[in-house]
Design an enzyme around this catalytic site. Sequence first.
Site, PDB file in Angstrom:
ATOM      1  N   LEU A 163      40.540  40.849  36.986  1.00 15.87           N
ATOM      2  CA  LEU A 163      41.046  42.192  37.260  1.00 15.87           C
ATOM      3  C   LEU A 163      41.306  42.304  38.756  1.00 15.87           C
ATOM      4  O   LEU A 163      40.385  42.215  39.563  1.00 15.87           O
ATOM      5  CB  LEU A 163      40.034  43.249  36.819  1.00 15.87           C
ATOM      6  CG  LEU A 163      39.646  43.238  35.342  1.00 15.87           C
ATOM      7  CD1 LEU A 163      38.691  44.362  35.038  1.00 15.87           C
ATOM      8  CD2 LEU A 163      40.874  43.354  34.468  1.00 15.87           C
ATOM      9  N   ASP A 164      42.557  42.487  39.104  1.00 19.62           N
ATOM     10  CA  ASP A 164      42.944  42.466  40.515  1.00 19.62           C
ATOM     11  C   ASP A 164      43.975  43.569  40.783  1.00 19.62           C
ATOM     12  O   ASP A 164      45.108  43.495  40.298  1.00 19.62           O
ATOM     13  CB  ASP A 164      43.524  41.090  40.867  1.00 19.62           C
ATOM     14  CG  ASP A 164      43.877  40.958  42.337  1.00 19.62           C
ATOM     15  OD1 ASP A 164      43.602  41.899  43.103  1.00 19.62           O
ATOM     16  OD2 ASP A 164      44.446  39.927  42.718  1.00 19.62           O
TER      17      ASP A 164
END
Length: 278
Positions: A163-164
Amino acid sequence: MYIEYYIIENLLINYIIISCTSILTKKYNNNKKKWICASVGTLYSIAYIFPQLDILFTLPLKIIIIGLITLFLFDYKNKKEYFRVLLVFLLVNIFISGTTFFIIYFTGISHLKISFLIICAYTSCELLKYIYNDISLMRQIKESTKEIEITLLNKTCSCKALLDTGNLLKDPLSNNDIVIVKSKALRNIIPSYLYDYEYDDIDIVEIESIIDNLESDIASRVRVIPYKHGGSSKNNIMLGIKADYIEIDKTKIGNIVVGISDFDDDKYNAILNPSILS
C-alpha cells in the site's frame, strides 16, 4: 399543503440516507429497493403525526423497524457484516439528521423551505463521505501490505501488494486507478512472451508491436500510461491492461488497470494506492 411538503421532504431525505449508507459500506442495492425503503420510512414519519400511534416510536420498535429495513436493503455474508452495515446506517441517520437541523437552526431558515432542507441533507451526506473515507484510509494505511487477486479474462492470479500513497497513476483516458504489478506475478494470466520483457525503457513503438502480437480479446484492453519517476523530469510510458476486477479482503473492485512493470523488490510484487480501498 404542509403534509405534502412533509412527505416529499422525508421521502427524499430517506433516499439520500440510504444512498449514502450504500456508498460508505460499498453495498450495492438497486433503485427499486431504495425507493421502497424510503417510502416505508416516510410512512413511519407520517405516523408520528397521529398521537394514537405513539407506541410505534418507542426505542425497541424503532430499532426493530431500522433493523428490518437494513435487512431488506442489502445482502449479507454473515451476522457480523449485517450488524456492521446496521451500525453505519444508524450513524448516517444520526449524522445527516443532526447536521441538517443544526444548519436550519443556525441559519434560522424555516424547515418548510423544502429545497433548502434537501440541500442540507445532501451536503451532510457529502461531508460524511469525506470524513468516512479519511478514517477508512487511515485504517488501511496501518496495514502495509495486502493480498490481492487479479482477474483478467476469467483467469486469476494472486500477489502481495504494497500500500503506497505514492502510486497516484490513473489511466488518462478512463481515469481508472492503476495497480502496478511485476510481470512475473502475472504469469498465469498474460501471454508468455510478456513475462521477461524489459519494461523500464519501453516506448510506444514497442507497445504497438506488443499489441500486434496479442489476440484481439486482450489487445482491446491494452492501455498506454504516461508517468515520471520521482525526482526525474523524463517522461516514461507503461504498458497497462484493464483487468476484469481485483479482489481485496473478499471485495471485488472493478475499473482497475494493471500496469506491468519489472521493479526489483522481493517483499512484494504489486503496488497499490490505499485510496482504492476507501
